[in-house]
Design a protein around this motif. Structure first.
Motif, PDB file in Angstrom:
ATOM      1  N   TYR A  36      33.870  46.288  28.521  1.00  0.00           N
ATOM      2  CA  TYR A  36      33.374  44.925  28.487  1.00  0.00           C
ATOM      3  C   TYR A  36      33.417  44.291  29.870  1.00  0.00           C
ATOM      4  O   TYR A  36      32.444  43.674  30.321  1.00  0.00           O
ATOM      5  N   GLU A  39      30.782  45.704  32.064  1.00  0.00           N
ATOM      6  CA  GLU A  39      29.465  45.236  31.659  1.00  0.00           C
ATOM      7  C   GLU A  39      29.221  43.829  32.202  1.00  0.00           C
ATOM      8  O   GLU A  39      28.153  43.527  32.755  1.00  0.00           O
ATOM      9  N   GLU A  40      30.229  42.967  32.038  1.00  0.00           N
ATOM     10  CA  GLU A  40      30.062  41.582  32.464  1.00  0.00           C
ATOM     11  C   GLU A  40      29.863  41.489  33.975  1.00  0.00           C
ATOM     12  O   GLU A  40      29.044  40.712  34.445  1.00  0.00           O
ATOM     13  N   LYS A  43      26.342  42.877  34.938  1.00  0.00           N
ATOM     14  CA  LYS A  43      25.199  42.000  34.678  1.00  0.00           C
ATOM     15  C   LYS A  43      24.748  41.271  35.934  1.00  0.00           C
ATOM     16  O   LYS A  43      23.591  40.941  36.091  1.00  0.00           O
ATOM     17  N   ARG A  65      36.938  32.440  31.996  1.00  0.00           N
ATOM     18  CA  ARG A  65      36.879  33.389  30.884  1.00  0.00           C
ATOM     19  C   ARG A  65      38.060  34.340  30.914  1.00  0.00           C
ATOM     20  O   ARG A  65      38.580  34.744  29.879  1.00  0.00           O
TER      21      ARG A  65
END
Lengths: 78, 116
Positions: A36, A39-40, A43, A65
């Motif tokens: 995760y 991926e973040e 991006k 976050r």
């Protein structure tokens, strides 16, 4: 690697804190967290080096976050 | 335990006054033998192999994380965190940013382990 700018260093710092925090999560979910986080960050890989305000904004969002997800009550992520 | 060793040494000396003339070299006991560089290297290699993106076959001390091992900057951070976990230490950000090759990482870890 060419010398990193301060902003790039900051991004790596955030990434490092995130990766270190994975260890506090349950073992069976650690792979999910890793994927995760990658991926973040992935991006936003294509953002040009010079768009300082965009990157600064994203770093701030990232920190917020991170604080949210580092809560020990959050145990897994899809 | 140390006191016991000292005591038994004294007893022996008392019993054999002739032998006491022989100078006994002081013996030092360590809980764990000091870590060697080879050990650091092999443990580091094992830890690095767990990093998914890394090309194992090219793993040497001279290998540059990004040029030779095909990692991007995020992968490099991951590799260093894997090493931190293996050796149970924390590499400060400033030093992490400077580490470019496997050898540099091993050197740093070795220095840190020796300080303990």
């Amino acid at each position: 690697m060419a010398r990193l700018s301060g902003l790039q260093r900051e991004v790596l710092k955030l990434y490092r804190t995130c990766i270190r925090t994975i260890r506090t999560k349950p073992e069976e979910t650690q792979l999910h967290w890793r994927a995760y986080i990658r991926e973040e960050f992935g991006k936003n890989k294509a953002i040009p080096k010079k768009s300082f305000s965009v990157i600064e904004h994203l770093i701030r969002v990232g920190h917020r976050r991170f604080e949210m997800y580092s809560n020990p009550q959050i145990k897994d992520i899809h | 335990m140390f006191r016991l060793a000292v005591r038994s040494a004294r007893v022996q000396m008392a019993r054999a006054p002739v032998a006491a003339a022989i100078v006994r070299a002081p013996v030092r006991f360590y809980a764990v033998a000091p870590i060697t560089k080879e050990e650091v290297t092999s443990r580091a290699f094992e830890a690095l192999k767990t990093v998914a993106a890394l090309q194992e076959s090219k793993l040497t001390l001279e290998a540059n994380f990004q040029k030779d091992l095909g990692l991007d900057s995020l992968d490099t951070v991951e590799a260093l965190v894997a090493l931190e976990e293996e050796f149970d230490l924390e590499i400060p950000d400033k030093i992490s940013d400077e580490i470019k090759t496997v050898g540099e990482a091993v050197d740093y870890i070795y220095e840190e382990e020796r300080k303990l």
